[in-house]
Design a protein around this motif. Sequence first.
Motif, PDB file in Angstrom:
ATOM      1  N   ASP A 251      14.369 -25.621 -34.924  1.00  0.00           N
ATOM      2  CA  ASP A 251      15.736 -25.913 -34.495  1.00  0.00           C
ATOM      3  C   ASP A 251      15.788 -27.235 -33.741  1.00  0.00           C
ATOM      4  N   ALA A 252      16.892 -27.953 -33.899  1.00  0.00           N
ATOM      5  CA  ALA A 252      17.056 -29.222 -33.195  1.00  0.00           C
ATOM      6  C   ALA A 252      18.533 -29.518 -33.017  1.00  0.00           C
ATOM      7  N   VAL A 253      18.874 -29.997 -31.825  1.00  0.00           N
ATOM      8  CA  VAL A 253      20.232 -30.433 -31.526  1.00  0.00           C
ATOM      9  C   VAL A 253      20.287 -31.941 -31.716  1.00  0.00           C
ATOM     10  N   ALA A 254      21.218 -32.434 -32.519  1.00  0.00           N
ATOM     11  CA  ALA A 254      21.344 -33.878 -32.723  1.00  0.00           C
ATOM     12  C   ALA A 254      21.668 -34.563 -31.400  1.00  0.00           C
ATOM     13  N   ILE A 255      21.085 -35.748 -31.210  1.00  0.00           N
ATOM     14  CA  ILE A 255      21.229 -36.419 -29.921  1.00  0.00           C
ATOM     15  C   ILE A 255      22.672 -36.816 -29.636  1.00  0.00           C
ATOM     16  N   ASP A 256      23.489 -36.967 -30.689  1.00  0.00           N
ATOM     17  CA  ASP A 256      24.887 -37.354 -30.478  1.00  0.00           C
ATOM     18  C   ASP A 256      25.831 -36.159 -30.424  1.00  0.00           C
ATOM     19  N   GLU A 257      25.275 -34.944 -30.489  1.00  0.00           N
ATOM     20  CA  GLU A 257      26.118 -33.749 -30.382  1.00  0.00           C
ATOM     21  C   GLU A 257      26.667 -33.630 -28.969  1.00  0.00           C
ATOM     22  N   ARG A 258      27.905 -33.216 -28.867  1.00  0.00           N
ATOM     23  CA  ARG A 258      28.532 -33.066 -27.558  1.00  0.00           C
ATOM     24  C   ARG A 258      27.761 -32.044 -26.721  1.00  0.00           C
ATOM     25  N   SER A 284      10.939 -53.218  -2.611  1.00  0.00           N
ATOM     26  CA  SER A 284      10.266 -53.253  -3.926  1.00  0.00           C
ATOM     27  C   SER A 284       9.614 -51.914  -4.254  1.00  0.00           C
ATOM     28  N   LEU A 285      10.373 -50.845  -4.042  1.00  0.00           N
ATOM     29  CA  LEU A 285       9.860 -49.509  -4.308  1.00  0.00           C
ATOM     30  C   LEU A 285      10.463 -48.952  -5.585  1.00  0.00           C
ATOM     31  N   VAL A 286       9.779 -47.958  -6.160  1.00  0.00           N
ATOM     32  CA  VAL A 286      10.194 -47.333  -7.405  1.00  0.00           C
ATOM     33  C   VAL A 286      10.478 -45.862  -7.133  1.00  0.00           C
ATOM     34  N   THR A 287      11.532 -45.342  -7.736  1.00  0.00           N
ATOM     35  CA  THR A 287      11.801 -43.911  -7.640  1.00  0.00           C
ATOM     36  C   THR A 287      11.729 -43.285  -9.016  1.00  0.00           C
ATOM     37  N   VAL A 288      11.234 -42.059  -9.061  1.00  0.00           N
ATOM     38  CA  VAL A 288      11.219 -41.333 -10.328  1.00  0.00           C
ATOM     39  C   VAL A 288      12.642 -40.972 -10.740  1.00  0.00           C
ATOM     40  N   CYS A 289      13.548 -40.947  -9.769  1.00  0.00           N
ATOM     41  CA  CYS A 289      14.957 -40.677 -10.054  1.00  0.00           C
ATOM     42  C   CYS A 289      15.478 -41.665 -11.098  1.00  0.00           C
ATOM     43  N   GLU A 290      15.120 -42.947 -10.921  1.00  0.00           N
ATOM     44  CA  GLU A 290      15.554 -43.978 -11.855  1.00  0.00           C
ATOM     45  C   GLU A 290      14.671 -44.017 -13.104  1.00  0.00           C
ATOM     46  N   GLU A 291      13.355 -44.000 -12.900  1.00  0.00           N
ATOM     47  CA  GLU A 291      12.424 -44.181 -14.012  1.00  0.00           C
ATOM     48  C   GLU A 291      12.525 -43.056 -15.037  1.00  0.00           C
ATOM     49  N   ALA A 292      12.773 -41.836 -14.582  1.00  0.00           N
ATOM     50  CA  ALA A 292      12.840 -40.691 -15.492  1.00  0.00           C
ATOM     51  C   ALA A 292      14.264 -40.340 -15.897  1.00  0.00           C
ATOM     52  N   GLY A 320       6.035 -35.940 -24.572  1.00  0.00           N
ATOM     53  CA  GLY A 320       7.127 -35.980 -25.529  1.00  0.00           C
ATOM     54  C   GLY A 320       8.504 -35.874 -24.929  1.00  0.00           C
ATOM     55  N   PHE A 321       8.605 -35.627 -23.620  1.00  0.00           N
ATOM     56  CA  PHE A 321       9.897 -35.429 -22.978  1.00  0.00           C
ATOM     57  C   PHE A 321      10.236 -36.505 -21.957  1.00  0.00           C
ATOM     58  N   CYS A 322       9.289 -37.376 -21.636  1.00  0.00           N
ATOM     59  CA  CYS A 322       9.397 -38.209 -20.441  1.00  0.00           C
ATOM     60  C   CYS A 322       9.784 -39.643 -20.767  1.00  0.00           C
ATOM     61  N   LEU A 323      10.656 -40.220 -19.942  1.00  0.00           N
ATOM     62  CA  LEU A 323      11.171 -41.572 -20.142  1.00  0.00           C
ATOM     63  C   LEU A 323      10.329 -42.643 -19.468  1.00  0.00           C
ATOM     64  N   VAL A 324       9.388 -42.257 -18.612  1.00  0.00           N
ATOM     65  CA  VAL A 324       8.605 -43.245 -17.867  1.00  0.00           C
ATOM     66  C   VAL A 324       7.797 -44.126 -18.820  1.00  0.00           C
ATOM     67  N   ASP A 325       7.705 -45.411 -18.501  1.00  0.00           N
ATOM     68  CA  ASP A 325       7.015 -46.402 -19.327  1.00  0.00           C
ATOM     69  C   ASP A 325       5.548 -46.020 -19.515  1.00  0.00           C
ATOM     70  N   TYR A 483      16.077 -29.122 -20.561  1.00  0.00           N
ATOM     71  CA  TYR A 483      15.613 -30.408 -21.080  1.00  0.00           C
ATOM     72  C   TYR A 483      16.800 -31.221 -21.587  1.00  0.00           C
ATOM     73  N   LEU A 484      16.848 -32.486 -21.191  1.00  0.00           N
ATOM     74  CA  LEU A 484      17.826 -33.441 -21.690  1.00  0.00           C
ATOM     75  C   LEU A 484      17.061 -34.570 -22.364  1.00  0.00           C
ATOM     76  N   ARG A 485      17.306 -34.770 -23.617  1.00  0.00           N
ATOM     77  CA  ARG A 485      16.536 -35.728 -24.403  1.00  0.00           C
ATOM     78  C   ARG A 485      16.868 -37.165 -23.988  1.00  0.00           C
ATOM     79  N   PRO A 486      15.862 -37.951 -23.555  1.00  0.00           N
ATOM     80  CA  PRO A 486      16.164 -39.303 -23.071  1.00  0.00           C
ATOM     81  C   PRO A 486      16.568 -40.279 -24.164  1.00  0.00           C
ATOM     82  N   THR A 487      15.847 -40.278 -25.307  1.00  0.00           N
ATOM     83  CA  THR A 487      16.106 -41.218 -26.391  1.00  0.00           C
ATOM     84  C   THR A 487      15.776 -40.548 -27.720  1.00  0.00           C
TER      85      THR A 487
END
Length: 547
Positions: A251-258, A284-292, A320-325, A483-487
């Motif tokens: 099963d998969a939800v399309a990323i553009d589905e409402r 010059s600090l980094v937060t996971v709030c922004e990065e993820a 497979g779920f994470c947005l961090v570089d 889970y919210l798909r980042p990309t």
Amino acid sequence: MLHVRWLGRVGYQDAHALQRGLFERSADDHLLLLEHPHVYTLGARGSLDHVLVPPASVGAELVRADRGGDVTYHGPGQLVGYPILTVPGKRGGGMADTVAYVRSVEQLVIDTLGDLGVRGASRLDGYPGVWIEDRKICAVGVRLSRGRTMHGFALNVDPDLSMFEHIVPCGITDKAVTSLAAEGHAVPMRDVVSALVDRAVVRWGSDGWERQDVVWRERPEDLSAFSRTGVAGEAVPVRLMGRRAEAGVVDAVAIDERKPSWVKARVRIGDDYLRLKRTMRDLSLVTVCEEAGCPNIFECWADGTATFMINGERCTRACGFCLVDTSHPQPLDTTEPQRVADAVAQMGLSFVVLTAVARDDLADGGATGFAATIDAIRARTPGVEVEVLIPDCKGDTAALATIFDARPDVLNHNVETVPRLQRAVRPSASYARSLSVLARAKDAGLLTKSGLIVGLGEEHDEVLATLGDLHAVGVDIVTIGQYLRPTTHHLPVARWWTPEELDALKVEGEAMGIGHVEASPLTRSSHHARESVAAVRVTLGQRVSAG
């Protein structure tokens, strides 16, 4: 209740820490089934004279084990079983009870081999284990204390038998070692495990049982359906979709589905949010709030709280779920701990959360950075409480001790998902290792926390089993969020869990004995961290009073 786990390939130290955690903290029965990387283990009274070559010279390590017996070998192709059971007996673990228990383990293996068509498997007088004539096919070494068992058996399915030539197996000089394959039985490991589980649940599962497997490392026969266009024309990497398919998720939800209304966060860009953002940029600090891409960033920043991400912005793992570089990491900044401490002071925080990218390129996995930052915060602002959300540091005992010795107020390490989905969701990590990290933290006397993301293809019963595993190793706080798909390059959402379903998981987790479960669609590891700690301390205090 008997909880059966197939864990795949697990390092010996990780498996031992997990065993010990279950032995010390769980009232239920457990059967851990796994393979080890190449390792020689030496019993408590074993002789080093029986190790004939330096283990490193043949690609193995040597570990002293707290079990009976002499030296033996574990490695790929060998099914290792660790039953952690309550064994009834008049002596609570005396010699007679131990002998009876060893006999029961031997019989379990003998019966399993019979089911697999192996004839002639039996005991050999004076020699523990299971034999085919004078050839040992299964070693048995146990520990029985206070009526609870540890360690277990090692059944040779199809290991490299030459590894036994570098030791005197079990201290026996005149007997050979064999395997199912050497005896002419080419049985897949998966079939051996299933046959053994069938026998184990009859022998040890009379009060009920359940089984969870880390996905078997087998490729789907046809991955042609999982091209780089993946789901509904999206550019999903083949490796992610292949691992997802291996785990049986379709099963998969399309990323553009409402999205449902309950997974939409409200934007709140007020003065407090902007002030915190300026503080982070100025230092010059980094937060996971922004990065993820955390959906709670506006709520938390407006409340003056943030999760600092240390040890750089680039992770050495690609979950497979994470947005961090995940590009090549940069050298550590030695001024970062002090800059974090300055930010904590400027913001007037009383509770701080620190996390980090995985740094497998560093010998200690980044552990020194955690310890240095904890120390800097407390030196600058005494009394501040610090929660750390740590990577697994590759299970390295010394690295984890560096963090534990800094005495964070909360030690958080996320299992992220259920056993079946581990390889798809976090392929460079290990379910068993994550549980072992949490067990070691509890051994160190720390308040422990872990988290799950749902909506990746897991079933309700699997989530409950994972919550049971976390409780069994002593975890005090658990977070569960959607889970919210980042990309389009990340794993698809399999389904949306409703707020009511997540509320039910909270009730069920706390009914198991977990001190506090924070569960909602937008819950993340650090969301309401301060409130969760306060809640679990109330619960723990009530238990002490009741006790």
